[in-house]
Design a protein around this motif. Structure first.
Motif, PDB file in Angstrom:
ATOM      1  N   ALA A 243     -23.162 -43.088 -23.295  1.00 53.65           N
ATOM      2  CA  ALA A 243     -21.812 -42.655 -23.665  1.00 53.65           C
ATOM      3  C   ALA A 243     -20.825 -43.812 -23.633  1.00 53.65           C
ATOM      4  CB  ALA A 243     -21.356 -41.553 -22.708  1.00 53.65           C
ATOM      5  N   CYS A 244     -21.079 -44.795 -22.783  1.00 58.14           N
ATOM      6  CA  CYS A 244     -20.180 -45.953 -22.694  1.00 58.14           C
ATOM      7  C   CYS A 244     -20.208 -46.759 -23.993  1.00 58.14           C
ATOM      8  CB  CYS A 244     -20.568 -46.837 -21.517  1.00 58.14           C
ATOM      9  SG  CYS A 244     -20.525 -45.964 -19.953  1.00 58.14           S
ATOM     10  N   HIS A 245     -21.252 -46.563 -24.793  1.00 56.17           N
ATOM     11  CA  HIS A 245     -21.391 -47.276 -26.074  1.00 56.17           C
ATOM     12  C   HIS A 245     -21.216 -46.317 -27.258  1.00 56.17           C
ATOM     13  CE1 HIS A 245     -23.689 -51.065 -24.491  1.00 56.17           C
ATOM     14  NE2 HIS A 245     -22.799 -50.623 -23.618  1.00 56.17           N
TER      15      HIS A 245
ATOM     16  N   LEU B  45     -28.589 -49.848 -21.931  1.00 51.96           N
ATOM     17  CA  LEU B  45     -28.720 -49.306 -20.572  1.00 51.96           C
ATOM     18  C   LEU B  45     -27.437 -48.604 -20.171  1.00 51.96           C
ATOM     19  CD1 LEU B  45     -30.250 -52.495 -18.893  1.00 51.96           C
ATOM     20  CD2 LEU B  45     -31.505 -50.464 -19.606  1.00 51.96           C
ATOM     21  N   HIS B  46     -27.566 -47.389 -19.727  1.00 47.43           N
ATOM     22  CA  HIS B  46     -26.427 -46.675 -19.134  1.00 47.43           C
ATOM     23  C   HIS B  46     -26.741 -46.442 -17.666  1.00 47.43           C
ATOM     24  CE1 HIS B  46     -23.810 -43.349 -17.941  1.00 47.43           C
ATOM     25  NE2 HIS B  46     -22.993 -43.777 -18.877  1.00 47.43           N
ATOM     26  N   GLU B  47     -25.726 -46.527 -16.842  1.00 49.97           N
ATOM     27  CA  GLU B  47     -25.937 -46.451 -15.395  1.00 49.97           C
ATOM     28  C   GLU B  47     -26.639 -45.165 -14.956  1.00 49.97           C
ATOM     29  OE1 GLU B  47     -25.201 -49.057 -12.984  1.00 49.97           O
ATOM     30  OE2 GLU B  47     -25.527 -49.774 -15.001  1.00 49.97           O
ATOM     31  N   SER B  48     -26.312 -44.068 -15.593  1.00 46.69           N
ATOM     32  CA  SER B  48     -26.865 -42.785 -15.139  1.00 46.69           C
ATOM     33  C   SER B  48     -28.125 -42.391 -15.887  1.00 46.69           C
ATOM     34  CB  SER B  48     -25.822 -41.672 -15.299  1.00 46.69           C
ATOM     35  OG  SER B  48     -24.718 -41.950 -14.482  1.00 46.69           O
TER      36      SER B  48
ATOM     37  N   GLY C 209     -21.019 -53.356 -22.947  1.00 49.18           N
ATOM     38  CA  GLY C 209     -19.920 -52.667 -22.282  1.00 49.18           C
ATOM     39  C   GLY C 209     -20.343 -52.109 -20.940  1.00 49.18           C
ATOM     40  N   CYS C 210     -21.334 -51.209 -20.948  1.00 50.44           N
ATOM     41  CA  CYS C 210     -21.757 -50.607 -19.687  1.00 50.44           C
ATOM     42  C   CYS C 210     -22.315 -51.707 -18.773  1.00 50.44           C
ATOM     43  CB  CYS C 210     -22.789 -49.519 -19.958  1.00 50.44           C
ATOM     44  SG  CYS C 210     -23.025 -48.425 -18.543  1.00 50.44           S
ATOM     45  N   ASP C 211     -22.287 -51.436 -17.486  1.00 49.23           N
ATOM     46  CA  ASP C 211     -22.459 -52.468 -16.452  1.00 49.23           C
ATOM     47  C   ASP C 211     -23.484 -53.565 -16.753  1.00 49.23           C
ATOM     48  OD1 ASP C 211     -20.836 -50.605 -15.250  1.00 49.23           O
ATOM     49  OD2 ASP C 211     -21.932 -50.578 -13.356  1.00 49.23           O
ATOM     50  N   LYS C 212     -24.726 -53.175 -17.043  1.00 48.08           N
ATOM     51  CA  LYS C 212     -25.791 -54.187 -17.139  1.00 48.08           C
ATOM     52  C   LYS C 212     -25.861 -54.819 -18.516  1.00 48.08           C
ATOM     53  CE  LYS C 212     -26.891 -52.977 -13.038  1.00 48.08           C
ATOM     54  NZ  LYS C 212     -25.829 -51.963 -12.924  1.00 48.08           N
TER      55      LYS C 212
ATOM     56  N   GLY D 100     -16.270 -45.159 -24.134  1.00 49.76           N
ATOM     57  CA  GLY D 100     -15.890 -46.359 -23.396  1.00 49.76           C
ATOM     58  C   GLY D 100     -16.501 -46.423 -22.020  1.00 49.76           C
ATOM     59  N   THR D 101     -16.155 -47.477 -21.325  1.00 50.58           N
ATOM     60  CA  THR D 101     -16.735 -47.761 -20.012  1.00 50.58           C
ATOM     61  C   THR D 101     -15.831 -47.245 -18.896  1.00 50.58           C
ATOM     62  OG1 THR D 101     -15.703 -49.935 -20.197  1.00 50.58           O
ATOM     63  CG2 THR D 101     -18.010 -49.789 -20.789  1.00 50.58           C
ATOM     64  N   CYS D 102     -16.380 -47.192 -17.690  1.00 54.13           N
ATOM     65  CA  CYS D 102     -15.609 -46.714 -16.533  1.00 54.13           C
ATOM     66  C   CYS D 102     -14.289 -47.491 -16.459  1.00 54.13           C
ATOM     67  CB  CYS D 102     -16.409 -46.904 -15.257  1.00 54.13           C
ATOM     68  SG  CYS D 102     -17.851 -45.832 -15.189  1.00 54.13           S
ATOM     69  N   MET D 103     -13.190 -46.748 -16.281  1.00 52.65           N
ATOM     70  CA  MET D 103     -11.868 -47.338 -16.468  1.00 52.65           C
ATOM     71  C   MET D 103     -11.202 -47.796 -15.174  1.00 52.65           C
ATOM     72  SD  MET D 103     -12.232 -44.054 -16.459  1.00 52.65           S
ATOM     73  CE  MET D 103     -11.749 -42.491 -17.141  1.00 52.65           C
TER      74      MET D 103
ATOM     75  N   THR E 131     -17.918 -52.357 -12.237  1.00 49.30           N
ATOM     76  CA  THR E 131     -18.682 -53.503 -12.736  1.00 49.30           C
ATOM     77  C   THR E 131     -18.400 -53.770 -14.213  1.00 49.30           C
ATOM     78  OG1 THR E 131     -20.383 -52.963 -11.131  1.00 49.30           O
ATOM     79  CG2 THR E 131     -20.999 -54.480 -12.882  1.00 49.30           C
ATOM     80  N   ALA E 132     -18.285 -52.713 -15.015  1.00 49.57           N
ATOM     81  CA  ALA E 132     -18.054 -52.922 -16.454  1.00 49.57           C
ATOM     82  C   ALA E 132     -16.730 -53.646 -16.689  1.00 49.57           C
ATOM     83  CB  ALA E 132     -18.079 -51.590 -17.181  1.00 49.57           C
ATOM     84  N   SER E 133     -15.668 -53.170 -16.044  1.00 49.20           N
ATOM     85  CA  SER E 133     -14.352 -53.812 -16.213  1.00 49.20           C
ATOM     86  C   SER E 133     -14.383 -55.239 -15.680  1.00 49.20           C
ATOM     87  CB  SER E 133     -13.272 -53.023 -15.464  1.00 49.20           C
ATOM     88  OG  SER E 133     -13.267 -51.683 -15.889  1.00 49.20           O
TER      89      SER E 133
HETATM   90 FE1  FES Z   1     -21.133 -47.213 -18.146  1.00 51.21          FE
HETATM   91 FE2  FES Z   1     -19.661 -46.913 -15.831  1.00 51.21          FE
HETATM   92  S1  FES Z   1     -21.432 -45.823 -16.472  1.00 51.21           S
HETATM   93  S2  FES Z   1     -19.466 -48.373 -17.391  1.00 51.21           S
END
Ligand code: FES
Length: 597
Positions: A76-78, A107-110, A144-147, A216-219, A223-225
């Motif tokens: 979802a972050c992408h 890769l998405h965190e969840s 975008g997402c963390d990794k 988008g990424t966690c706001m 880690t993403a920001s």
């Molecule tokens: Fe993708 Fe937080 S889960 S940035």
């Protein structure tokens, strides 16, 4: 008609080349030819196949800009990657290049079991080899997402092909009963309230709908920001690119401009090794402190630097932290969200406050220096999100590096995001041997645990878990949470989400699965944490530790450890102080960062 003419002319040129002449330039379609033993034939065949996509020879003679497609229905972050790709393509074509998107794993965190960190290096390998294996003159890396951001930059650094980072951008905030909220600091906060029975099943369900309200990424400053801001400070992203929310028109303009710039970078041969220098990594680390960023960024920046033969010196890093205050008032250390930082001017506003600490001569993807870009940024205005250097959110050392017999290779704690009363504390250890052991016992009403105890989790490191999951944020045992306990010291060899808050000691090195002293801790032992003195000590005699070490046995291999990617991972993964990169992907270390002064 004009197209046909061009096609005929260029087709003739191509035919001539197929007759055995060597290619004039090793760029574009002529680059990295498939090995058929006849270069002319390889080019002829390549062009025959790509023409099935409908390209003309004119298009195929342009600089080729690759675009990493990291879209997935699980990420979802992408979510906005498809429209970013369209905008990047527009920019590439406006600048006279040929954009070609290609897939890279995402890769998405969840949605990464056992943890996204387990797969980061796989994504980095994928990126590196696809960049090297395909005829791209430059690449727009969309992450975008963390990794994804570190993985793409690790791959690009190793491939050393001109690259520009474009992030998907942060989500906008949600709202619950008049309160702003967002992923995932508020996910954890409300989950904590639910565990403490402060909110109902129905309310936690309603909140679940509102925590991630857009693409988008966690706001928060997770880690993403953090990685977005560090990448901009590193010079690998267009100025202003880190903070623009995913849903804004500005995000698409960033994409278009990144595409256009990638064409110029291909012509200039502006490769990552010219940008990702020691000075640039110092800038990224400085910004990590100034934004009160995620602890995960240390592991990622270490891995990225390692690809360029640069080692992160944890003690010099700690020293840098002591002189760099946290200036950005964002959750989890402060109050705001990324859209607030965007409206406050983004990274430029932060850099103005710490410009005396920055290497302003470091080159960026624009071909100009960080200092030149800062001078060209919109002038400062009154705003509340980025504090003045002399009036910080936190005075210095937002992340502290701890040493002692419990972590001879180092451990870290985000002291800017913990209860200050716990910075100097001695307590009794309550030990969990593994993640399953913790899950089974932490909420047991009969668990022998008090609020001033120290929770210890073993076997959650790079090898132990495997993949060093974000399990360091051990839950407060339910019976203590119900009594109002909000923070306790927790120690592990795991990582922690950048969105989390608490007195949490992470990245204990060496990890317990390889026989670090963490493996020897027993419930009832005393542990002393002294953050101001940077100490983490297990108060057990050397003689007793020696006896325990003799009796210690390494964890048995798990089903699945014997084959495939898991086998490679288990054999090659390095410890946290080396960035958890694979040993065979690192470059020989020639220098270190931050430099000693
Ligand atoms: Fe993708 Fe937080 S889960 S940035």
């Amino acid at each position: 008609m004009a197209t046909k003419k061009t096609e005929g002319k260029t087709a003739g040129k191509t035919a001539g080349k197929t007759a055995g002449k060597s290619p004039v330039r090793k760029t574009g379609m002529r680059k990295g030819l498939t090995a058929y033993g006849d270069e002319g034939f390889s080019l002829f065949l390549r062009k025959a196949f790509i023409k099935a996509m409908g390209y003309t020879d004119d298009a195929l003679d342009r600089p080729i800009v690759g675009i990493t497609n990291t879209f997935s229905g699980f990420n979802a972050c992408h979510r906005n990657v498809p429209e970013l790709i369209e905008a990047v393509k527009r920019g590439v074509m406006l600048a006279g290049g040929l954009p070609v998107e290609f897939p890279v794993i995402t890769l998405h965190e969840s949605f990464a079991h056992p943890t996204s960190m387990y797969l980061r290096n796989l994504m980095a390998v994928d990126t590196e080899e696809m960049m090297r294996g395909q005829p791209v003159d430059s690449v727009v890396l969309i992450g975008g997402c963390d990794k994804t951001v570190p993985a793409l930059l690790m791959g690009a650094a190793s491939a050393n092909i001109p690259s520009i980072m474009l992030v998907t951008g942060p989500m906008i905030t949600g709202d619950h009963k008049g309160e702003r909220l967002g992923a995932c600091t508020d996910c954890r906060r409300f989950w904590g309230k639910y565990r403490a029975t402060e909110i109902s099943e129905q309310e936690i369900g309603e909140i679940n709908n509102k925590l991630a309200p857009s693409a988008g990424t966690c706001m928060v400053m997770g880690t993403a920001s953090t990685m977005a801001l560090c990448s901009e400070a590193l010079g690998m992203m267009l100025p202003g690119g880190s903070c623009v929310p995913a849903v804004m028109a500005d995000r698409l303009r960033q994409a278009e401009a990144s595409g256009a710039r990638a064409v110029a970078m291909a012509k200039e041969r502006l490769t990552p090794d010219k940008i990702m220098t020691v000075e640039a990594f110092e800038n990224a680390l400085r910004v990590l402190f100034a934004v009160g960023g995620s602890t995960n960024a240390i592991v990622h920046l270490t891995a990225m630097a390692g690809r360029l033969g640069i080692k992160l010196d944890l003690d010099a890093f700690d020293k840098m932290g002591r002189e760099t205050p946290v200036l950005v008032d964002l959750k989890p250390t402060g109050q705001g969200y990324m859209e607030d930082l965007y409206k406050a001017g983004g990274l430029a506003t932060i850099l103005r406050e710490i410009r005396h600490q920055m290497n302003l001569k470091a080159l960026t993807v624009t071909g100009r220096t960080l200092g030149e870009e800062l001078a060209a940024a919109t002038p400062a205005w009154d705003q509340q999100v980025v504090r003045k250097f002399k009036n910080p959110v936190f005075a210095g050392g937002s992340i502290a590096v701890l040493r002692g017999n419990l972590a001879p290779g180092g451990a870290i704690i985000k002291q800017a995001a913990m209860d200050p009363k716990l910075t100097q504390h001695e307590g009794r250890a309550v030990v969990f041997e593994s993640l399953p052991d913790m899950a089974a016992r932490v909420d047991d009403p009969n668990l022998d645990v008090k609020a001033d105890d120290i929770l210890v989790l073993k076997n959650a490191g790079p090898i132990g878990a495997p993949g060093m999951p974000e399990a360091g944020y051990l839950p407060i045992p339910k019976k203590l949470a119900a009594k109002g306990v909000k923070d306790m010291i927790r120690i592990s060899d795991a990582r922690m989400s950048g969105t989390a808050f608490g007195a949490i000691v992470l990245h204990v090195t060496p990890e317990s699965a390889v026989g670090g002293n963490l493996a020897l801790v027993r419930s009832g032992d005393r542990i002393r944490l002294d953050v101001p003195a940077r100490k983490l000590e297990l108060l057990v005699s050397d003689a007793e530790l020696g006896r325990r070490r003799k009796a210690w046995q390494a964890p048995k291999p798990r089903p699945g450890d014997e084959r495939g990617y898991r086998k490679l991972f288990m054999e090659q993964i390095t410890q946290a102080d080396e960035g958890c990169d694979f040993a065979f992907l690192k470059t020989k270390i020639t220098t270190q960062v931050p430099r000693k002064r």
